[in-house]
Design an enzyme around this catalytic site. Structure first.
Site, PDB file in Angstrom:
ATOM      1  N   ASN A 167      30.273  49.127  49.407  1.00  0.00           N
ATOM      2  CA  ASN A 167      30.572  48.540  47.990  1.00  0.00           C
ATOM      3  C   ASN A 167      31.855  48.487  47.715  1.00  0.00           C
ATOM      4  O   ASN A 167      32.559  49.408  47.421  1.00  0.00           O
ATOM      5  CB  ASN A 167      29.671  49.966  47.199  1.00  0.00           C
ATOM      6  CG  ASN A 167      28.478  49.699  46.994  1.00  0.00           C
ATOM      7  OD1 ASN A 167      27.859  48.915  46.284  1.00  0.00           O
ATOM      8  ND2 ASN A 167      27.845  50.695  47.626  1.00  0.00           N
ATOM      9  N   GLU A 168      32.162  47.132  48.035  1.00  0.00           N
ATOM     10  CA  GLU A 168      33.817  46.852  47.981  1.00  0.00           C
ATOM     11  C   GLU A 168      33.951  46.628  46.493  1.00  0.00           C
ATOM     12  O   GLU A 168      33.333  47.016  45.511  1.00  0.00           O
ATOM     13  CB  GLU A 168      33.872  45.373  48.414  1.00  0.00           C
ATOM     14  CG  GLU A 168      33.728  45.510  49.973  1.00  0.00           C
ATOM     15  CD  GLU A 168      34.479  45.813  50.843  1.00  0.00           C
ATOM     16  OE1 GLU A 168      35.257  46.963  50.342  1.00  0.00           O
ATOM     17  OE2 GLU A 168      34.565  45.664  51.880  1.00  0.00           O
ATOM     18  N   PRO A 169      35.280  46.776  46.259  1.00  0.00           N
ATOM     19  CA  PRO A 169      35.735  46.648  44.898  1.00  0.00           C
ATOM     20  C   PRO A 169      35.173  45.573  43.860  1.00  0.00           C
ATOM     21  O   PRO A 169      34.820  44.605  44.387  1.00  0.00           O
ATOM     22  CB  PRO A 169      37.413  46.199  45.179  1.00  0.00           C
ATOM     23  CG  PRO A 169      37.562  46.682  46.408  1.00  0.00           C
ATOM     24  CD  PRO A 169      36.589  46.646  47.086  1.00  0.00           C
ATOM     25  N   SER A 171      32.164  46.371  42.660  1.00  0.00           N
ATOM     26  CA  SER A 171      30.810  46.894  42.612  1.00  0.00           C
ATOM     27  C   SER A 171      30.621  47.624  41.476  1.00  0.00           C
ATOM     28  O   SER A 171      31.174  48.553  41.163  1.00  0.00           O
ATOM     29  CB  SER A 171      30.436  47.740  43.924  1.00  0.00           C
ATOM     30  OG  SER A 171      30.574  46.988  45.125  1.00  0.00           O
ATOM     31  N   THR A 186      38.627  45.639  55.076  1.00  0.00           N
ATOM     32  CA  THR A 186      37.423  46.113  55.615  1.00  0.00           C
ATOM     33  C   THR A 186      37.234  45.657  57.081  1.00  0.00           C
ATOM     34  O   THR A 186      37.009  46.091  58.038  1.00  0.00           O
ATOM     35  CB  THR A 186      36.298  46.169  54.806  1.00  0.00           C
ATOM     36  OG1 THR A 186      36.477  46.585  53.454  1.00  0.00           O
ATOM     37  CG2 THR A 186      34.979  46.623  55.483  1.00  0.00           C
TER      38      THR A 186
END
Ligand code: GLP
Length: 632
Positions: A167-169, A171, A186
């Site tokens: 859940n990247e920035p 999300s 990532t």
């Protein structure tokens, strides 16, 4: 201490900046063992009642010690997994389950192949579903978790973007299982696994933040200095979709399990005077005054009485006297860390110098976990040590061959092949067949295939050549280089290395033979499963109890990890513009290593700027070291 089923928010004064319960452990091993014991207990408890347990599992290096402990509990203590159902957080999109970097394969290698969990109880998001069916497949994954009764415990790691799962920035808190685009940071962090960032998938399927928050219990683990800053943001910062781990603050049964390195930026560790009373020894005083000066953007000598009081450091003045006296004390401490004589200055009074004047010259042993680490961390200092007449040896602990691209191996083999064809002839058959063999093996294995031994060996030799060139730039000749090729590395892959006695004994032999007066090394605060950390552990285990060690000083440098901050530095070796240029020149010799991995001398400039801002002399760059002492 009970980790599971303990109340979510119970705080001491010390922890008052922490919005999620956080337990700090001396090392990842102990934390993982305690977590595994608790999970094991839950499994047994449910077994006794004929009930099942639903575990949410994570990948990455972080949970590996936890999985190893579960396997041990299974093998040695008969823990059965027959009543366990698992759901993994995520999977790279586009990777088949048997791809060597798929999370399916990872989970088999690290856990499932070693325990008795029924295969049908294992669930991992499918990374191979055609695009137009991803959405449905994600909904089905959600439904399956529900149908299993929901997650009892979700295990989490944390990415450097603050992500949980993938859940990247951005999300949202209620996001569900879905496909996501991976952040640049990532992908960079996964580059070593995939032999280059360009090979890292761009997309992944991940449980959403909402899916994760529905678990009855959340345990997030984090180890090593590289995680310290993001852990602080997640635990002490605002809840924000820019750091998905910060949503754990809103869960009523979430715990962070972290080691001391990952805890180093929490307020209770960084600024302990803000959360309680501290004992004002020299180190603590330096820490507080440097913090204050930085905060006020002033040199140390200009901080005034009121400013101590207004920022919560007034207690220091009560303990150690008026501001000017405290300031001068810290100024001197900082000043005494600076030396252009890292091996000690012969004939000089050394009472206020970081290193002893005698003996001179010294036998200096520099460890480099991968061939480039020592040059990144201390290239300028190597040059000085040589120039000042010390007997410098550089021991490269691993071959680093996993870092070298196929292109570099291909280039070398093609040159050999062409030489054999153009100037060879009789007597060159061996070389020609070697080159053809390498080229054939590279083609057969393809971009993602594991390197056969011969290819790995060649890649290691290419890197050796580059290390020799780099060393020569710093004044170190070939005879002073040792290539240890530690077996744990040759037999392993990133995130899956295992240290053995053979590794330790190689280190022990080298140390015993050379009996250095000074040692430089790194890896003390690295992620514990990284090869840098294993190299450091091998060193610790290889040390004798006494003997030559009594006359030896050990210095730590930072390679990949965050540079040492001013209050942590015990020796600061200044560099002129020319010395910095020389260091860059040595780093450029590592041509087969991705340029991104070679930290530029910019870090050295930043350390110099930090010293300058604190009121020290203004240098072009500084290489920083910390003294290591064996813990009792
Ligand atoms: C990946 C995984 C995460 C994991 C993170 C950190 O992004 N999807 O679940 O927490 O990596 O990895 P590591 O534990 O190797 O630092």
């Amino acid at each position: 201490m009970k980790i599971i089923d303990s109340p979510g928010k119970r705080q001491t004064q010390q922890e008052r900046y922490e919005k999620t319960r956080t337990l700090i452990y001396p090392d990842s091993g102990l934390a993982s063992r305690e977590l595994a014991a608790e999970v094991g207990e839950l499994i047994r408890l449910r077994q006794a009642k004929g009930e099942s347990v639903v575990l949410g599992l994570a990948t990455g290096s972080t949970p590996v010690p936890f999985y190893r402990e579960l396997i041990r509990l299974h093998r040695e203590e008969g823990l059965g997994f027959g009543n366990v159902t698992t759901f993994n957080l995520d999977e790279y999109y586009g990777l088949a389950p048997d791809h060597r970097e798929s999370y399916c394969q990872f989970m088999r290698d690290q856990l499932f192949d070693h325990i008795d969990i029924p295969r049908e109880n294992i669930n991992i998001p499918d990374g191979t579903v055609p695009l137009d069916r991803v959405y449905d497949s994600c909904l089905a994954y959600e439904a399956k978790i529900e149908a299993a009764g929901g997650l009892d415990i979700q295990i989490l790691g944390i990415g450097r973007t603050g992500h949980i799962g993938f859940n990247e920035p951005g999300s949202s808190k209620d996001s569900i299982t879905r496909m996501i685009t991976l952040d640049r940071v990532t992908r960079k962090d996964a580059a070593a696994d995939f032999l280059g960032e360009q090979n890292v998938p761009r997309f992944a399927v991940t449980m959403g933040v909402g899916t994760i928050l529905k678990a009855r219990r959340l345990v997030l683990m984090a180890w090593g200095e590289n995680k310290a800053e993001i852990v602080r943001e997640a635990v002490e910062g605002e809840v924000t979709d820019q750091v998905s781990a910060s949503f754990l603050q809103e869960h009523d049964n979430a715990t962070f399990l972290i080691d001391t390195a990952a805890a180093s930026r929490l307020t209770r560790r960084s600024y302990p005077w803000l959360v309680g009373s501290v004992s004002w020894d020299d180190a603590m005083t330096r820490r507080a005054v440097v913090w204050l000066a930085k905060k006020l953007e002033k040199p140390v000598l200009k901080v005034i009485e009121e400013e101590y009081n207004e920022t919560g450091v007034g207690e220091l003045l009560t303990a150690a006297g008026p501001a000017y006296q405290v300031n001068i004390g810290v100024f001197n401490q900082l000043q005494h860390t600076i030396t252009g004589w890292p091996g000690g200055k012969p004939g000089a009074d050394d009472s206020n110098r970081p290193e002893r004047a005698q003996p001179h010259p010294k036998r200096v042993l520099i460890f480099s976990p991968e061939p480039h680490d020592a040059f990144v961390g201390m290239g300028g200092t190597i040059d000085r040590l040589v120039e000042q007449g010390h007997e410098v040896r550089i021991a490269t602990q691993t071959s680093g061959n996993l870092r070298v691209s196929d292109v570099a191996a291909y280039k070398f083999a093609s040159v050999v092949r062409e030489m054999a064809e153009i100037i060879g002839g009789q007597g060159w058959e061996g070389q020609l067949s070697y080159a053809n063999d390498i080229i054939g093996q590279l083609e057969d294995k393809g971009e993602f295939g594991l390197d056969p031994d011969r290819v790995r060996k060649l890649k290691g030799l290419i890197l050796r050549g580059e290390a020799r060139d780099a060393a020569r730039v710093c004044g170190v000749g070939d005879e002073a280089l040792r290539f240890l090729d530690m077996p744990f590395y040759e037999a392993g892959r990133y995130r899956r290395f295992n240290l053995t006695d053979a590794d330790v004994s190689i280190m022990r032999d080298l140390l015993g033979d050379y009996q250095p007066h000074q040692i430089y090394l790194t890896g003390d605060v690295a992620d514990p499963s990284s090869l840098q950390a294993l190299c450091f552990r091998a060193f610790e285990q290889a040390l004798p109890e006494d003997g030559w060690l009594d006359g030896c000083r050990v210095w730590l440098y930072r390679g990949k990890e965050a540079p040492l901050a001013a209050h942590e530095i015990d020796m600061a070796v200044p560099m002129s513009p020319d010395q910095l240029a020389l260091k860059s020149q040595s780093l450029r010799k590592f041509q087969s290593i991705n340029a991104d991995e070679l930290e530029t001398p910019e870090r050295n400039r930043e350390t110099a700027r930090e010293y300058d801002r604190l009121g020290m002399a203004e240098y072009e760059g500084i290489e920083a070291f910390q003294r290591w002492r064996r813990s009792k």
